[in-house]
Design a protein around this motif. Structure first.
Motif, PDB file in Angstrom:
ATOM      1  N   GLU A  26       0.769  -0.971   0.146  1.00 53.62           N
ATOM      2  CA  GLU A  26      -0.360   0.246   0.093  1.00 53.62           C
ATOM      3  C   GLU A  26       1.144   1.159   0.435  1.00 53.62           C
ATOM      4  O   GLU A  26       0.773   2.072  -0.750  1.00 53.62           O
ATOM      5  CB  GLU A  26      -0.642  -0.117   1.410  1.00 53.62           C
ATOM      6  N   ILE A  29       2.849   1.748  -3.352  1.00 58.86           N
ATOM      7  CA  ILE A  29       1.933   1.842  -4.877  1.00 58.86           C
ATOM      8  C   ILE A  29       1.673   3.531  -4.205  1.00 58.86           C
ATOM      9  O   ILE A  29       1.625   3.654  -5.233  1.00 58.86           O
ATOM     10  CB  ILE A  29       0.495   1.398  -4.937  1.00 58.86           C
ATOM     11  N   SER A  33       2.864   6.019  -7.019  1.00 59.78           N
ATOM     12  CA  SER A  33       2.027   6.379  -8.365  1.00 59.78           C
ATOM     13  C   SER A  33       1.666   7.325  -8.619  1.00 59.78           C
ATOM     14  O   SER A  33       1.008   8.335  -9.742  1.00 59.78           O
ATOM     15  CB  SER A  33       1.212   5.586  -8.084  1.00 59.78           C
ATOM     16  N   ALA A  41     -10.244   5.481  -9.868  1.00 66.76           N
ATOM     17  CA  ALA A  41      -9.172   4.033 -10.395  1.00 66.76           C
ATOM     18  C   ALA A  41      -9.878   3.213 -10.715  1.00 66.76           C
ATOM     19  O   ALA A  41     -10.815   2.190  -9.966  1.00 66.76           O
ATOM     20  CB  ALA A  41      -8.250   4.076  -9.064  1.00 66.76           C
ATOM     21  N   PHE A  43      -8.448  -2.007 -10.951  1.00 70.19           N
ATOM     22  CA  PHE A  43      -7.377  -2.702 -10.491  1.00 70.19           C
ATOM     23  C   PHE A  43      -7.860  -3.408 -11.088  1.00 70.19           C
ATOM     24  O   PHE A  43      -9.345  -4.040 -11.171  1.00 70.19           O
ATOM     25  CB  PHE A  43      -8.464  -2.418  -8.961  1.00 70.19           C
ATOM     26  N   ALA A  51      -6.220  -3.004  -3.563  1.00 70.55           N
ATOM     27  CA  ALA A  51      -6.913  -2.684  -3.896  1.00 70.55           C
ATOM     28  C   ALA A  51      -9.075  -2.323  -2.543  1.00 70.55           C
ATOM     29  O   ALA A  51      -9.261  -1.495  -2.662  1.00 70.55           O
ATOM     30  CB  ALA A  51      -8.008  -3.650  -4.267  1.00 70.55           C
ATOM     31  N   LEU A  54      -7.091   0.544  -1.115  1.00 69.04           N
ATOM     32  CA  LEU A  54      -7.065   2.104  -1.895  1.00 69.04           C
ATOM     33  C   LEU A  54      -8.258   2.426  -1.679  1.00 69.04           C
ATOM     34  O   LEU A  54      -8.289   3.592  -1.934  1.00 69.04           O
ATOM     35  CB  LEU A  54      -6.437   1.947  -3.527  1.00 69.04           C
ATOM     36  N   LEU A  61     -13.122   3.438  -6.388  1.00 68.30           N
ATOM     37  CA  LEU A  61     -12.651   2.064  -7.257  1.00 68.30           C
ATOM     38  C   LEU A  61     -13.901   1.256  -7.878  1.00 68.30           C
ATOM     39  O   LEU A  61     -14.489   0.970  -7.081  1.00 68.30           O
ATOM     40  CB  LEU A  61     -11.952   0.968  -6.020  1.00 68.30           C
ATOM     41  N   VAL A  63     -13.467  -2.558  -9.982  1.00 66.13           N
ATOM     42  CA  VAL A  63     -12.013  -4.074  -9.769  1.00 66.13           C
ATOM     43  C   VAL A  63     -12.474  -4.490 -10.522  1.00 66.13           C
ATOM     44  O   VAL A  63     -13.665  -4.570 -11.053  1.00 66.13           O
ATOM     45  CB  VAL A  63     -11.809  -4.936  -8.309  1.00 66.13           C
ATOM     46  N   PHE A 101      -4.056   0.411 -12.262  1.00 65.49           N
ATOM     47  CA  PHE A 101      -3.429  -0.726 -11.817  1.00 65.49           C
ATOM     48  C   PHE A 101      -3.719  -2.500 -11.810  1.00 65.49           C
ATOM     49  O   PHE A 101      -4.620  -2.396 -12.553  1.00 65.49           O
ATOM     50  CB  PHE A 101      -4.228  -0.929  -9.913  1.00 65.49           C
ATOM     51  N   VAL A 103      -1.612  -4.854 -10.751  1.00 67.47           N
ATOM     52  CA  VAL A 103      -0.716  -4.900  -9.764  1.00 67.47           C
ATOM     53  C   VAL A 103      -1.019  -6.762  -9.240  1.00 67.47           C
ATOM     54  O   VAL A 103      -1.824  -7.132  -9.512  1.00 67.47           O
ATOM     55  CB  VAL A 103      -0.834  -4.303  -8.568  1.00 67.47           C
TER      56      VAL A 103
END
Length: 239
Positions: A26, A29, A33, A41, A43, A51, A54, A61, A63, A101, A103
């Motif tokens: 965390e 990032i 970033s 964002a 993910f 996630a 964030l 977010l 995902v 992201f 990741v």
């Protein structure tokens, strides 16, 4: 893409959760970033603990994961976040996000140049102008250096103990592709687990990814060592 993460999604997600220091990732990032609370964002991938970090810090977010089973696990981890099925090579978004992201070395599954090209272009399409792509991948000179891919890892908490033994075999040098084979054993939520996995992974040099970024319309902003010992991160801006 391999379907192990569909058949054994809950086990794989739990293994990632326990194998990765989410607080260290965390911090890494956020520092590398530049994402801030209020940014929108996307993910990509099954590292739901990252996630979640964030989201808790105020990032707006969304995902996605390619496996419906992994998405089901993600929705349990992230009940207040939109979690949907989507392929990295064909993300269903256009000019929507300040950050994408990817990741957890998700790009390692882009074995062919065409897969890689499609994935980078798809990320670009999902971003707003000047939006940023932050991603990581295994580095060609480092992929086999630790016991993460060549050896044994055992992770545990009060609900699980998962042991993974793995090896890699080099299949090609250009691109660098390895066959990774692993056996998982242990206990999850009081039930015994055991399964085997075999999947190809692609590793890059830091320079290898740069032409793909340029062709897709990105400006390279930064590259460097990742939060683990086998990979590196890249930060790029959509032009």
């Amino acid at each position: 893409m391999n379907n192990t993460y569909a058949r054994h999604a809950a086990i794989c997600a739990k293994f990632y959760e326990l194998a990765v220091d989410r607080h260290a990732v965390e911090d890494f990032i956020f520092q590398r970033s530049g994402v801030k609370p209020g940014h929108r964002a996307l993910f990509v991938g099954g590292m739901f603990e990252i996630a979640s970090c964030l989201f808790r810090h105020g990032v707006d977010l969304t995902v996605v994961d390619y496996s419906a089973e992994m998405v089901s696990v993600g929705r349990k981890h992230l009940p207040d976040v939109k979690v949907e099925v989507a392929d990295l090579r064909s993300l269903p978004f256009e000019n929507e996000f300040d950050f994408v992201f990817v990741v957890g070395r998700v790009f390692t599954h882009m074995i062919s140049d065409e897969d890689l090209r499609l994935a980078v272009r798809s990320c670009h399409k999902a971003l707003r102008r000047s939006g940023k792509l932050f991603f990581d991948n295994y580095e060609d000179s480092k992929i086999g250096l630790t016991n993460y891919f060549n050896g044994e890892l055992c992770v545990r908490d009060e609900t699980a103990e998962i042991r993974r033994r793995s090896t890699t075999t080099r299949l090609s040098d250009s691109p660098l592709v390895v066959l990774w084979e692993a056996t998982y054993t242990g206990i999850l939520d009081g039930k015994p687990i055991e399964f085997c996995d075999a999947i190809e992974h692609r590793a890059w040099s830091r320079g290898e990814i740069q032409p793909f970024l340029k062709q897709a319309g990105f400006e390279l902003l930064a590259q460097g060592d990742n939060f683990d010992e086998t990979s590196f991160f890249t930060l790029a801006k959509a032009l």
